[in-house]
Design an enzyme around this catalytic site. Structure first.
Site, mmCIF file in Angstrom:
data_model
loop_
_atom_site.group_PDB
_atom_site.id
_atom_site.type_symbol
_atom_site.label_atom_id
_atom_site.label_comp_id
_atom_site.label_asym_id
_atom_site.label_seq_id
_atom_site.Cartn_x
_atom_site.Cartn_y
_atom_site.Cartn_z
ATOM 1 N N ARG A 103 -5.982 33.864 101.239
ATOM 2 C CA ARG A 103 -5.630 32.553 100.478
ATOM 3 C C ARG A 103 -6.456 31.528 99.369
ATOM 4 N NH1 ARG A 103 -6.736 27.915 103.988
ATOM 5 N NH2 ARG A 103 -6.836 29.105 105.753
ATOM 6 N N TYR A 144 10.545 13.717 87.970
ATOM 7 C CA TYR A 144 11.997 14.720 88.850
ATOM 8 C C TYR A 144 11.743 14.334 90.126
ATOM 9 C CZ TYR A 144 12.920 19.353 90.980
ATOM 10 O OH TYR A 144 13.167 20.421 91.666
ATOM 11 N N LYS A 184 10.242 27.850 85.659
ATOM 12 C CA LYS A 184 10.609 27.525 85.247
ATOM 13 C C LYS A 184 10.139 28.555 84.034
ATOM 14 C CE LYS A 184 13.042 24.148 87.123
ATOM 15 N NZ LYS A 184 12.412 23.546 87.475
HETATM 16 C C1 LIG Z 1 12.014 22.425 88.435
HETATM 17 C C2 LIG Z 1 11.271 21.258 88.402
HETATM 18 C C3 LIG Z 1 9.857 21.104 88.895
HETATM 19 C C4 LIG Z 1 9.876 22.490 90.767
HETATM 20 O O1 LIG Z 1 9.553 23.229 90.855
HETATM 21 P P1 LIG Z 1 10.155 23.896 91.475
HETATM 22 O O2 LIG Z 1 9.178 24.957 90.991
HETATM 23 O O3 LIG Z 1 11.733 24.002 91.494
HETATM 24 O O4 LIG Z 1 9.566 23.499 92.896
HETATM 25 C C5 LIG Z 1 8.828 20.355 89.054
HETATM 26 N N1 LIG Z 1 9.790 19.459 87.771
HETATM 27 C C6 LIG Z 1 10.106 19.397 87.279
HETATM 28 C C7 LIG Z 1 10.048 18.687 85.846
HETATM 29 C C8 LIG Z 1 11.294 20.564 87.460
HETATM 30 O O5 LIG Z 1 12.308 20.603 86.261
#
Ligand SMILES: *Cc1c(COP(=O)(O)O)cnc(C)c1O
Length: 394
Positions: free
Chosen positions: A58, A111, A210
């Site tokens: 972990r 978000y 992303k």
């Molecule tokens: C997608 C996104 C998140 C969350 O990310 P995940 O990996 O999908 O949990 C957080 N902040 C922003 C600006 C995002 O576009």
């Protein structure tokens, strides 16, 4: 050595020979148990468990250490903590620095799940959230209370794309209440286009799902903190049981090497599409930080080194339900999907009430139907043709 450029930095990053075993890339080390032959070895691991020494699964393996070092360097921090998703990174970073009955300030265009966390989970601890206009600037001073512990930023904001006056906001907070922990959701900039810690932000959070991973096939979150905050962030996240699987971490680390190149192409493509949209008679406004009339454009030009593929646009009129459906249902290349940052183009549509549902500060959008697009790596001739057909359908 002369200071190297970002493209070069990102070719070298995440390749510490300690973790590559003569390969170009770090090894994938899957491990839960880490075993010690001697008591002395076990004591050493225990003492150094926070510092890239194998201790227990972990706490991470060599794959995690390689990526954590890379992100620490990229974001100019003191250390990096990994999470199974961007959402986990946000919620754990917040929980690491706030206690019951305290107060958090959150940008109004954060978000949506970040806001939902504040409204549904922090309220259970009697932690009060105040949302503010992302273009607030020095006005942030008036919202700071004696029990305010965190200011949470995101720039550009989700969907509506406002860019903060980051240095002004940070300086105003520091002047009034230096102890406040300033965090930012830096997912849009991917650690490349904006370096929040160089603006005296304490914690820079990203969804590596992303652009860092960049191929729409993995979920991962991270937070890079400065010297003041890294220990608290790391130990609290560990107590909350946060960990990430090494295969996904490996993919994120691999993604770093092509990140500047991909971002540049996303930027070129998105500007071509954005400029085309601006000429359309149906379009009221394009919300692309690199375009002059986008909110906070002057701060974008000053603080960011470039843009990417994510932006929004608003029509002059509100589409009927039939038009809205006809516009969105029949694309060849733009598919509807939450998320963004992969190689593919995506689109989401919002009516005024959808936007109002996501905003808890004094926010009054125009009537026109709103779209957010992620411009992928397809040829823009094809994407523009796809959008042209959509306009013809309405
Ligand atoms: C997608 C996104 C998140 C969350 O990310 P995940 O990996 O999908 O949990 C957080 N902040 C922003 C600006 C995002 O576009």
């Amino acid at each position: 050595m002369a200071e190297i450029k970002p493209e070069t930095q990102l070719v070298h990053i995440g390749r510490n020979p300690k973790y590559t075993q003569k390969g170009v890339n770090p090894v994938i080390q899957r491990a839960s148990s880490i075993i010690f032959d001697t008591l002395e070895e076990k004591r050493h691991a225990t003492r150094h468990r926070a510092n890239s020494v194998l201790f227990y699964g972990r706490r991470g393996t060599q794959t995690h250490f390689a990526f954590q070092e890379a992100m620490t360097e990229l974001e100019s921090g003191a250390g990096c903590v990994l999470y199974p998703s961007g959402a986990a990174a946000i919620t754990n970073a917040i929980l690491s620095f706030i206690s019951a009955d305290e107060h958090i300030l959150v940008t109004g265009s954060a978000y949506d799940p970040t806001q939902n966390f504040c409204d549904n989970i922090l309220t259970k601890l009697n932690i009060q959230t105040t949302y503010f206009d992302p273009l607030i600037g020095t006005g942030i001073a008036d919202l700071i209370q004696p029990n305010t512990r965190i200011v949470f930023l995101e720039s550009p904001g989700s969907i509506t794309m406002e860019v903060h006056d980051l240095p002004t906001i940070v300086k105003t907070i520091r002047a009034k209440s230096p102890e406040i922990v300033i965090m930012i959701d830096n997912t849009w900039a991917a650690g490349v286009l904006l370096k929040p810690l160089l603006f005296d932000v304490d914690v820079s959070i990203q969804s590596a799902t992303k652009y860092i991973n960049g191929h729409s096939d993995g979920m991962l979150g991270l937070a890079v903190a400065n010297q003041r905050c890294i220990e608290t962030l790391r130990e609290n996240s560990y107590l909350l049981g946060q960990t990430a699987d090494p295969d996904t971490v490996y993919m994120a680390n691999r993604g770093l090497h092509t990140l500047p190149t991909r971002l540049k192409q996303h930027q070129i493509n998105s500007l071509q599409v954005a400029n085309w949209l601006q000429q359309r008679p149906e379009v009221e406004q394009v919300f692309h930080p690199a375009l002059e009339n986008s909110p906070g454009h002057e701060f974008f030009i000053r603080d960011f080194t470039g843009a990417n593929g994510l932006f929004s646009f608003q029509l002059k009129s509100r589409l009927t339900t039939e038009q809205f459906t006809a516009f969105l249902d029949n694309f060849n290349h733009f598919k509807m999907g939450y998320s963004w940052g992969g190689f593919e183009s995506l689109i989401l549509g919002y009516q005024k009430e959808d936007l109002l549902n996501m905003r808890q500060y004094d926010f009054s959008p125009k009537e026109g139907t709103f779209f957010r697009v992620h411009i992928g790596l397809e040829h823009t001739d094809d994407l523009i043709h796809d959008l042209q057909l959509a306009f013809e359908r309405i």
